[in-house]
Scaffold this active site. Structure first.
Site, PDB file in Angstrom:
ATOM      1  N   ARG A  90     -56.549  47.031 -44.602  1.00 40.45           N
ATOM      2  CA  ARG A  90     -55.928  46.567 -45.839  1.00 40.45           C
ATOM      3  C   ARG A  90     -54.420  46.728 -45.796  1.00 40.45           C
ATOM      4  O   ARG A  90     -53.685  45.918 -46.307  1.00 40.45           O
ATOM      5  CB  ARG A  90     -56.468  47.353 -47.030  1.00 40.45           C
ATOM      6  CG  ARG A  90     -57.910  47.078 -47.354  1.00 40.45           C
ATOM      7  CD  ARG A  90     -58.360  48.014 -48.411  1.00 40.45           C
ATOM      8  NE  ARG A  90     -58.180  49.382 -47.919  1.00 40.45           N
ATOM      9  CZ  ARG A  90     -58.935  50.404 -48.228  1.00 40.45           C
ATOM     10  NH1 ARG A  90     -59.907  50.261 -49.077  1.00 40.45           N
ATOM     11  NH2 ARG A  90     -58.719  51.588 -47.712  1.00 40.45           N
ATOM     12  N   SER A 128     -63.187  50.808 -52.551  1.00 37.36           N
ATOM     13  CA  SER A 128     -64.356  51.281 -53.295  1.00 37.36           C
ATOM     14  C   SER A 128     -63.994  52.496 -54.143  1.00 37.36           C
ATOM     15  O   SER A 128     -64.462  52.625 -55.277  1.00 37.36           O
ATOM     16  CB  SER A 128     -65.484  51.641 -52.328  1.00 37.36           C
ATOM     17  OG  SER A 128     -65.965  50.494 -51.672  1.00 37.36           O
TER      18      SER A 128
END
Length: 159
Positions: A90, A128
């Site tokens: 990411r 998450s």
């Protein structure tokens, strides 16, 4: 047949995960989403709940299979006869850990390659952990996860 393993806890599966899975399904004959037991991380969802959510969210995506595992990743990769371990990056902050992990996996299983994919820009900041924290505090996570995951998070008491 080129097989990729995409391992993770998927606690819960996010739009960033599904973006990578959809794109990987175009690159490989088969993508195995390997849901790790990861009891050390104290997941919010049980292993079976995470597998079920992934199956429901990814229903209809061709060449994708969801399998749970609780072993050394390279051993699981060999059992599945996979060629590639797929990892998502990411941000630059992910790179150091992922680079170290890829090196260790290469040492343990030199026949298995590691491939990195980056999510689409709109998913690059989703994790998450952040999704769980926002949901636990009553925030709206519908932009970050599938509606089935929103429903599951709303029905789940924080641990």
């Amino acid at each position: 047949m080129a097989i990729a393993i995409y391992p993770g806890t998927f606690d819960p599966i996010t739009n960033g995960h599904t973006d990578l899975i959809h794109r990987a399904a175009k690159l490989f004959d088969k993508v195995i989403v390997a849901v790790a037991a990861s009891s050390g991380k104290r997941p919010r969802f049980s292993l079976q709940e995470r597998v079920d959510l992934a199956n429901r969210v990814l229903a209809g995506v061709e060449r994708v299979e969801i399998i749970e595992f609780d072993s050394l990743l390279v051993d699981f990769t060999r059992r599945c006869k996979a060629d590639v371990i797929l990892r998502g990056l990411r941000a630059v902050s992910d790179f150091e850990y992922e680079f170290q992990l890829a090196g260790m996996n290469r040492r343990l299983a030199p026949e298995v390659e590691t491939m990195f994919l980056t999510p689409a820009e709109q998913f690059a900041y989703i994790s998450s952990s952040l999704v769980k924290e926002i949901a636990a505090l009553g925030g709206n996570v519908s932009e970050f996860v599938h509606p089935l995951v929103v429903e599951a998070l709303n029905g789940k008491q924080p641990v």
